[in-house]
Design a protein around this motif. Structure first.
Motif, PDB file in Angstrom:
ATOM      1  N   SER A 270       0.820  -1.209   0.000  1.00 32.29           N
ATOM      2  CA  SER A 270       0.000   0.000   0.000  1.00 32.29           C
ATOM      3  C   SER A 270       0.857   1.264   0.000  1.00 32.29           C
ATOM      4  O   SER A 270       0.484   2.277  -0.592  1.00 32.29           O
ATOM      5  CB  SER A 270      -0.946   0.002   1.200  1.00 32.29           C
ATOM      6  N   LEU A 271       2.004   1.211   0.643  1.00 29.21           N
ATOM      7  CA  LEU A 271       2.903   2.363   0.644  1.00 29.21           C
ATOM      8  C   LEU A 271       3.557   2.551  -0.725  1.00 29.21           C
ATOM      9  O   LEU A 271       3.784   3.682  -1.164  1.00 29.21           O
ATOM     10  CB  LEU A 271       3.968   2.203   1.727  1.00 29.21           C
ATOM     11  N   LYS A 272       3.836   1.474  -1.395  1.00 26.04           N
ATOM     12  CA  LYS A 272       4.399   1.563  -2.748  1.00 26.04           C
ATOM     13  C   LYS A 272       3.420   2.217  -3.720  1.00 26.04           C
ATOM     14  O   LYS A 272       3.827   2.829  -4.709  1.00 26.04           O
ATOM     15  CB  LYS A 272       4.782   0.167  -3.254  1.00 26.04           C
ATOM     16  N   ARG A 273       2.127   2.108  -3.436  1.00 24.85           N
ATOM     17  CA  ARG A 273       1.112   2.658  -4.333  1.00 24.85           C
ATOM     18  C   ARG A 273       0.764   4.120  -4.042  1.00 24.85           C
ATOM     19  O   ARG A 273      -0.072   4.702  -4.740  1.00 24.85           O
ATOM     20  CB  ARG A 273      -0.164   1.814  -4.243  1.00 24.85           C
ATOM     21  N   GLN A 274       1.377   4.719  -3.039  1.00 26.28           N
ATOM     22  CA  GLN A 274       1.006   6.083  -2.671  1.00 26.28           C
ATOM     23  C   GLN A 274       1.300   7.089  -3.782  1.00 26.28           C
ATOM     24  O   GLN A 274       2.383   7.079  -4.377  1.00 26.28           O
ATOM     25  CB  GLN A 274       1.722   6.508  -1.397  1.00 26.28           C
ATOM     26  N   THR A 275       0.337   7.967  -4.050  1.00 29.28           N
ATOM     27  CA  THR A 275       0.533   9.016  -5.064  1.00 29.28           C
ATOM     28  C   THR A 275       1.405  10.139  -4.522  1.00 29.28           C
ATOM     29  O   THR A 275       2.025  10.866  -5.301  1.00 29.28           O
ATOM     30  CB  THR A 275      -0.826   9.588  -5.503  1.00 29.28           C
ATOM     31  N   PHE A 276       1.454  10.309  -3.212  1.00 31.42           N
ATOM     32  CA  PHE A 276       2.309  11.305  -2.565  1.00 31.42           C
ATOM     33  C   PHE A 276       3.537  10.582  -2.042  1.00 31.42           C
ATOM     34  O   PHE A 276       3.419   9.639  -1.248  1.00 31.42           O
ATOM     35  CB  PHE A 276       1.551  11.981  -1.420  1.00 31.42           C
ATOM     36  N   ARG A 277       4.720  10.995  -2.488  1.00 32.07           N
ATOM     37  CA  ARG A 277       5.920  10.198  -2.243  1.00 32.07           C
ATOM     38  C   ARG A 277       6.876  10.766  -1.190  1.00 32.07           C
ATOM     39  O   ARG A 277       7.904  10.150  -0.908  1.00 32.07           O
ATOM     40  CB  ARG A 277       6.704  10.022  -3.560  1.00 32.07           C
ATOM     41  N   ASP A 278       6.554  11.902  -0.611  1.00 30.93           N
ATOM     42  CA  ASP A 278       7.477  12.533   0.332  1.00 30.93           C
ATOM     43  C   ASP A 278       7.274  11.961   1.737  1.00 30.93           C
ATOM     44  O   ASP A 278       6.721  12.612   2.628  1.00 30.93           O
ATOM     45  CB  ASP A 278       7.272  14.049   0.337  1.00 30.93           C
ATOM     46  N   PHE A 279       7.705  10.718   1.927  1.00 26.90           N
ATOM     47  CA  PHE A 279       7.542  10.065   3.220  1.00 26.90           C
ATOM     48  C   PHE A 279       8.615   8.995   3.391  1.00 26.90           C
ATOM     49  O   PHE A 279       9.234   8.541   2.433  1.00 26.90           O
ATOM     50  CB  PHE A 279       6.148   9.437   3.349  1.00 26.90           C
ATOM     51  N   GLU A 280       8.816   8.609   4.638  1.00 25.59           N
ATOM     52  CA  GLU A 280       9.636   7.450   4.987  1.00 25.59           C
ATOM     53  C   GLU A 280       8.752   6.454   5.719  1.00 25.59           C
ATOM     54  O   GLU A 280       7.732   6.820   6.311  1.00 25.59           O
ATOM     55  CB  GLU A 280      10.802   7.862   5.888  1.00 25.59           C
TER      56      GLU A 280
END
Length: 321
Positions: free
Chosen positions: A32-42
């Motif tokens: 689910s994290l790989k599919r995120q449209t917003f990428r500024d995260f750890e």
């Protein structure tokens, strides 16, 4: 990344996952994290002493280098210690707790951050974060909707005034969380409302009727053997503490939900009787006069609940024989 210039954070979000022997469910979090449209995260994974193959799994994903992952393994100390560790370790401006058996919808981080940016910049210092909805595996909303599509409020008002219940998903500013740690000296589980409601006394939250998380009803948690008595004994201190905090600090909402405060007053006695058996002399004393009076009034019911726990224990033991 649109954040305060002097914030000193590397990311907008730290998505924090506490885990304990959940290697079989962690892949859906990762996907689910790989599919995120917003990428500024750890993604920060705090492993609370797992004995399964969690370590090998996480290092495999780190080597894939699809998203920034940090993995920290610590001795088993319950979710409260993992949460406090995550606050200390976070490199994001916001901490988003995500359980090891759930998943974010693809637009989750984007929708949550947009709601934050919609707060007038001059007012943001008064807000702790943003809270959205959860859905089940079929897409149905879990729990109650918020009273408006977007509402500026706090968790106390949302619970007592608007009577909103059920699973939700939120993020909170890391600099706020640093001032409201979970009490690690308390043994066992500490209910999360102990922290969220204290934050609500100082900061507002943006509540949005936007689904951001899929809540999975894990079949294993339902079917695996569960000893109610052992769970109560292990966690009675945290629940006794929670009852004290609720009665001492939230009683101004009594007439919004009298039944809730009667229930908490009953549990205050119930769990303190359990606590006296596991930790003699340990007690969380009430300070408010009205809180003490309410507990005295319902004390027989608190003892009745304790005795009911004892009866259930006897029934459980009888089934095992």
């Amino acid at each position: 990344m649109v954040v305060d210039k002097n914030c000193g954070f590397k990311f907008v979000f730290t998505v924090f996952t506490p885990t304990y022997n959940r290697a079989h469910t962690l892949p859906r979090v990762y996907e689910s994290l790989k599919r995120q449209t917003f990428r500024d995260f750890e993604w920060l994974v705090i492993d609370d002493g797992s004995t399964d193959h969690t370590t090998e799994l996480i290092y495999q994903w780190i080597h894939e280098n699809v998203l920034p992952i940090r993995y920290i393994k610590q001795p088993h100390g319950h979710k409260k210690t993992a949460f406090n560790r995550a606050v200390r370790e976070a490199r994001g401006m916001f901490l988003l707790p995500l359980d090891s058996d759930d998943e974010l919808l693809p637009n989750a981080l984007e929708d949550l951050y947009k709601a934050w940016l919609d707060i007038p910049e001059t007012c943001r210092e008064h807000f702790a974060g943003v809270c959205g909805l959860c859905v089940d595996e079929s897409g149905r909303v879990v729990g109650d909707l918020f009273p408006k599509q977007v509402i500026y409020s706090d968790s106390l008002e949302m619970f007592y005034v608007y009577h909103v219940r059920g699973e939700k998903q939120e993020f909170v500013r890391v600099d706020v969380l640093q001032n409201f740690p979970f009490p690690e000296e308390i043994s066992g589980h500490v209910p999360e409302n102990v922290v969220w409601n204290r934050i609500a006394e100082h900061f507002k939250t943006v509540f949005i009727n936007v689904p951001v998380r899929v809540y999975h009803f894990d079949a294993e948690s339902v079917t695996r053997p569960f000893n109610r008595w052992e769970a109560i004994q292990r966690n009675c201190e945290g629940h006794a503490y929670w009852a004290r905090e609720t009665l001492d600090k939230e009683l101004r909402y009594f007439w919004n939900d009298p039944f809730w405060f009667v229930k908490m007053a009953i549990n205050y006695t119930r769990f303190h009787v359990h606590l006296a058996r596991t930790q003699p002399g340990k007690r969380y004393r009430l300070h408010g006069r009205w809180a003490r009076l309410l507990v005295v009034f319902v004390k027989p019911f608190g003892w009745g609940m304790f005795l009911l726990d004892c009866v259930r224990k006897a029934i459980e033991q009888g089934r095992k024989r």
